[in-house]
Design an enzyme around this catalytic site. Sequence first.
Site, mmCIF file in Angstrom:
data_model
loop_
_atom_site.group_PDB
_atom_site.id
_atom_site.type_symbol
_atom_site.label_atom_id
_atom_site.label_comp_id
_atom_site.label_asym_id
_atom_site.label_seq_id
_atom_site.Cartn_x
_atom_site.Cartn_y
_atom_site.Cartn_z
ATOM 1 N N HIS A 179 7.808 0.913 -1.337
ATOM 2 C CA HIS A 179 7.608 0.084 -0.152
ATOM 3 C C HIS A 179 6.480 -1.014 -0.336
ATOM 4 C CE1 HIS A 179 3.712 2.311 0.084
ATOM 5 N NE2 HIS A 179 4.505 3.621 -0.023
HETATM 6 P P1 TYD Z 1 3.058 6.481 2.275
HETATM 7 O O1 TYD Z 1 2.082 5.313 2.367
HETATM 8 O O2 TYD Z 1 4.636 5.994 2.314
HETATM 9 O O3 TYD Z 1 2.664 7.351 1.052
HETATM 10 P P2 TYD Z 1 3.089 6.988 -0.434
HETATM 11 O O4 TYD Z 1 2.946 5.503 -0.686
HETATM 12 O O5 TYD Z 1 2.380 7.838 -1.326
HETATM 13 O O6 TYD Z 1 4.622 7.322 -0.729
HETATM 14 O O7 TYD Z 1 2.823 7.392 3.440
HETATM 15 C C1 TYD Z 1 3.596 8.647 3.409
HETATM 16 C C2 TYD Z 1 3.804 9.169 4.650
HETATM 17 O O8 TYD Z 1 2.425 9.612 5.336
HETATM 18 C C3 TYD Z 1 4.136 8.418 5.767
HETATM 19 O O9 TYD Z 1 5.249 9.072 6.620
HETATM 20 C C4 TYD Z 1 3.163 7.606 6.440
HETATM 21 C C5 TYD Z 1 2.071 8.757 6.613
HETATM 22 N N1 TYD Z 1 0.860 8.315 6.419
HETATM 23 C C6 TYD Z 1 0.025 8.818 7.645
HETATM 24 O O10 TYD Z 1 0.118 9.394 8.553
HETATM 25 N N2 TYD Z 1 -1.463 8.114 7.720
HETATM 26 C C7 TYD Z 1 -1.849 7.473 6.516
HETATM 27 O O11 TYD Z 1 -3.077 7.049 6.699
HETATM 28 C C8 TYD Z 1 -1.020 7.134 5.374
HETATM 29 C C9 TYD Z 1 -1.353 6.141 4.381
HETATM 30 C C10 TYD Z 1 0.330 7.460 5.555
#
Ligand code: TYD
Length: 132
Positions: A51
């Site tokens: 992303h």
């Molecule tokens: P994401 O930022 O996509 O994680 P990564 O980059 O490590 O793959 O977030 C993973 C999931 O967690 C997504 O469903 C959104 C949620 N999330 C929260 O609920 N709170 C937060 O502060 C963050 C950053 C993500």
Amino acid sequence: MQQPHLIQFPSIGDSSLGYLSVGEGLGAIPFPIARVYWTYYTPQNVQRGGHANIGKELVLVAVAGTITITTEMRDGTCDTFVLDHPATGLFIPKLCWHSMKYSHSAVQMVIASNHYSEADYIRDYSTFKAWK
Ligand code: TYD
């Protein structure tokens, strides 16, 4: 346009005591810090990320283990960074598509410029490439 780049934090201490690293908002962390979160227990065969954020900047730190991050900017610039030391961070600018892979028991700390908002994410690669 800012590019992803490595940041070196100070290492305070020595091999007999161990070390302490520090990063301050608008110091080694190049933005005011709004939120810190960390990811862990990610299986080695899993890729996280996939992303870009529209308005959020990040610094990633592998506080344990090794994390390999691939980045792509909207101008097509691609890079691969390996975080394998707790005193090194990776700055991720706005509109930077990024994905991460983790070694066994790696722990990633993420220092973010903004609070969490799902509306700030671009999770579809073709939408990222077409973004104006
Ligand atoms: P994401 O930022 O996509 O994680 P990564 O980059 O490590 O793959 O977030 C993973 C999931 O967690 C997504 O469903 C959104 C949620 N999330 C929260 O609920 N709170 C937060 O502060 C963050 C950053 C993500």
